[in-house]
Write a protein that holds these residues in place. Structure first.
Motif, PDB file in Angstrom:
ATOM      1  N   LEU A 195       0.972  -0.823  -0.205  1.00 38.20           N
ATOM      2  CA  LEU A 195       0.362   0.200   0.305  1.00 38.20           C
ATOM      3  C   LEU A 195       0.652   1.557  -0.029  1.00 38.20           C
ATOM      4  CD1 LEU A 195      -2.844   1.295   0.089  1.00 38.20           C
ATOM      5  CD2 LEU A 195      -2.808   1.357   2.718  1.00 38.20           C
ATOM      6  N   PRO A 196       1.531   1.360   1.112  1.00 44.41           N
ATOM      7  CA  PRO A 196       2.641   2.525   0.663  1.00 44.41           C
ATOM      8  C   PRO A 196       3.249   2.930  -0.417  1.00 44.41           C
ATOM      9  CG  PRO A 196       3.301   1.390   2.505  1.00 44.41           C
ATOM     10  CD  PRO A 196       2.350   0.483   2.273  1.00 44.41           C
ATOM     11  N   LEU A 197       4.421   1.974  -1.258  1.00 43.32           N
ATOM     12  CA  LEU A 197       4.465   2.108  -2.858  1.00 43.32           C
ATOM     13  C   LEU A 197       3.016   2.218  -3.952  1.00 43.32           C
ATOM     14  CD1 LEU A 197       7.030   1.872  -4.144  1.00 43.32           C
ATOM     15  CD2 LEU A 197       5.820  -0.890  -4.976  1.00 43.32           C
ATOM     16  N   VAL A 198       1.925   2.409  -3.967  1.00 36.30           N
ATOM     17  CA  VAL A 198       1.112   2.010  -4.392  1.00 36.30           C
ATOM     18  C   VAL A 198       0.050   3.881  -3.857  1.00 36.30           C
ATOM     19  CG1 VAL A 198      -1.917   2.054  -4.579  1.00 36.30           C
ATOM     20  CG2 VAL A 198       0.073   0.036  -4.545  1.00 36.30           C
TER      21      VAL A 198
ATOM     22  N   SER B 206       9.705   9.627  -1.754  1.00 36.90           N
ATOM     23  CA  SER B 206       8.610   9.675  -1.464  1.00 36.90           C
ATOM     24  C   SER B 206       8.075   8.245  -0.672  1.00 36.90           C
ATOM     25  CB  SER B 206       8.886   8.588  -2.989  1.00 36.90           C
ATOM     26  OG  SER B 206       8.715   9.854  -3.610  1.00 36.90           O
ATOM     27  N   MET B 207       8.593   7.709  -0.306  1.00 34.53           N
ATOM     28  CA  MET B 207       8.177   6.262   0.945  1.00 34.53           C
ATOM     29  C   MET B 207       7.282   7.110   2.116  1.00 34.53           C
ATOM     30  SD  MET B 207       7.795   4.602  -1.499  1.00 34.53           S
ATOM     31  CE  MET B 207       6.495   3.089  -0.694  1.00 34.53           C
ATOM     32  N   VAL B 208       8.896   8.180   2.498  1.00 30.21           N
ATOM     33  CA  VAL B 208       8.293   8.115   3.866  1.00 30.21           C
ATOM     34  C   VAL B 208       7.339   9.301   3.656  1.00 30.21           C
ATOM     35  CG1 VAL B 208       9.217   9.277   5.742  1.00 30.21           C
ATOM     36  CG2 VAL B 208      10.653   7.705   4.243  1.00 30.21           C
ATOM     37  N   ARG B 209       7.244   9.759   3.153  1.00 33.36           N
ATOM     38  CA  ARG B 209       6.024  11.089   2.700  1.00 33.36           C
ATOM     39  C   ARG B 209       5.032   9.915   2.944  1.00 33.36           C
ATOM     40  NH1 ARG B 209       5.553  15.383  -2.181  1.00 33.36           N
ATOM     41  NH2 ARG B 209       3.278  16.200  -1.570  1.00 33.36           N
ATOM     42  N   ALA B 210       4.968   9.018   1.644  1.00 32.49           N
ATOM     43  CA  ALA B 210       3.566   8.551   2.174  1.00 32.49           C
ATOM     44  C   ALA B 210       3.332   7.636   3.003  1.00 32.49           C
ATOM     45  CB  ALA B 210       3.801   6.727   0.924  1.00 32.49           C
ATOM     46  N   LEU B 211       4.113   6.975   3.870  1.00 33.69           N
ATOM     47  CA  LEU B 211       3.652   6.504   4.771  1.00 33.69           C
ATOM     48  C   LEU B 211       3.298   7.639   5.825  1.00 33.69           C
ATOM     49  CD1 LEU B 211       7.496   4.416   5.591  1.00 33.69           C
ATOM     50  CD2 LEU B 211       4.701   3.681   5.243  1.00 33.69           C
ATOM     51  N   ARG B 212       4.053   8.673   6.098  1.00 34.72           N
ATOM     52  CA  ARG B 212       3.645  10.068   6.829  1.00 34.72           C
ATOM     53  C   ARG B 212       1.687   9.849   6.458  1.00 34.72           C
ATOM     54  NH1 ARG B 212       6.452  15.190   9.001  1.00 34.72           N
ATOM     55  NH2 ARG B 212       8.357  13.588  10.226  1.00 34.72           N
ATOM     56  N   TRP B 213       1.676   9.886   5.540  1.00 37.15           N
ATOM     57  CA  TRP B 213       0.244  10.345   4.689  1.00 37.15           C
ATOM     58  C   TRP B 213      -0.727   9.194   5.687  1.00 37.15           C
ATOM     59  CZ3 TRP B 213      -3.758   7.214   1.824  1.00 37.15           C
ATOM     60  CH2 TRP B 213      -4.787   8.643   1.426  1.00 37.15           C
TER      61      TRP B 213
END
Length: 351
Positions: free
Chosen positions: A53-56, A256-263
């Motif tokens: 999911l974080p990658l998506v 990009s991934m750390v930003r997605a994880l935070r979201w």
């Protein structure tokens, strides 16, 4: 194998950066100035599962575009095939279980986790309640266990459960059942006695079949009970040479991934439903969102490896492959680095 590219991705011509990567040797072989970057090939296994999911999220919300990072996501049927793609240079990065990095050292692979996605494996083993496998694991011989594919994390977890139950892995037949509703039907129709898989398949199964949960790593507590400590789950890993040769892309990927994880830490069900491609919902939006709530706590908040996580993973590998570990010294310090995740976190905090 399908390839996916972000609909928001712009045509890129960015030059490679020469940013330092503190966890690696100072000597690098970055691309010469003026040479355009190649798209980053990321191999995944069963991209539609919550495991990825974080990658998506990073792709669908345009975070790769914001980093001027061209990404090709190559989807395989299972994690084992994605790992193999990395091993034969069919991908630059693999999105898969951290345990593959540790096991890779036993096979001569020199891989390193760049950013952690999950603080738990996020998979579970289930069986119909009437089979009584929770209390009598040896009552069915041979026991047919459905997994995504041989050599995958689901295969590994099921094998670990067998050992914990006092049975050798040879006591079971592992059957590749694929993903989505096909995996659920394999159990419902009796082709397998138990199923080891990831969500949303597991939640869909729980809604359709009266099941007993034999092992569950969709929570931090369940993971600690099974492994005896924090067990890292999904991560993005690559060859050690990747970050030396392509430092800007390595950091852009982590950003990009750390930003997605935070979201994901604060996303509402409505937010998630708008971002996730409709086919990934398996025709049951409520089941998908319920599955997300089950695993939400296991999502890494910042991409950083838990302090005791690598040691826990090594102990699990030692239990499953004692002879191999006895012959090869696993260097845990080479299996991961928080360098990129910490830089990504610092960048977000400055915004």
């Amino acid at each position: 194998m399908p390839e996916f590219q972000s609909s928001r991705r712009r045509t890129l011509g960015r030059l490679s950066g020469l940013a330092a990567t503190a966890a690696l040797p100072l000597q690098t072989r970055a691309r010469p100035a003026g040479e355009a970057e190649e798209p980053l090939r990321i191999a995944v296994g069963a991209r539609s599962t919550l495991y990825h999911l974080p990658l998506v999220v990073a792709q669908e919300l345009g975070y790769f575009d914001d980093e001027n990072l061209a990404v090709r996501i190559i989807d395989h049927a299972a994690g084992a095939q994605a790992v193999q793609a990395l091993a034969v240079n069919g991908a630059d990065v693999c999105c898969g279980a951290y345990e593959h990095v540790v096991r890779g050292q036993l096979q001569g692979q020199d891989w390193r986790s760049l950013v952690l996605l999950a603080r738990a494996p996020q998979i579970a083993l289930m069986a119909p309640g009437h089979l009584r496998l929770a209390t009598e694991p040896a009552r069915i011989r041979p026991l047919r266990i459905g997994v995504t594919a041989p050599g995958s994390s689901t295969h590994y977890l099921a094998s670990l459960w067998l050992r914990n139950a006092g049975l050798a892995p040879e006591a079971a037949q592992f059957v590749a059942v694929g993903n989505g509703t096909a995996a659920v039907e394999a159990l419902r129709q009796g082709r397998v006695h138990a199923l080891c898989h990831a969500d949303p398949v597991l939640t869909l199964l729980e809604q359709r079949v009266r099941v007993a949960v034999l092992a569950d790593t969709r929570s931090l507590k369940g993971t600690a009970q099974l492994y005896g400590g924090p067990m890292p789950g999904g991560c993005l890993f690559a060859a050690q040479s990747f970050a030396r040769q392509r430092p800007r892309q390595a950091q852009a990927l982590a950003n990009s991934m750390v930003r997605a994880l935070r979201w994901l830490q604060t996303a509402s069900p409505a937010d998630l439903a708008q971002v996730v491609p409709k086919p990934y919902l398996l025709g049951n939006r409520s089941a998908y969102l319920a599955a997300f709530e089950k695993v939400r706590e296991t999502m890494s908040p910042d991409g950083v490896m838990p302090a005791d996580g690598p040691a826990t993973a090594l102990r699990a590998v030692q239990r499953m492959q004692p002879e191999a570990v006895a012959q090869v010294r696993v260097l845990l310090e080479k299996t991961y680095s928080d360098t990129w995740a910490l830089k990504a976190r610092a960048k977000l905090e400055r915004v």
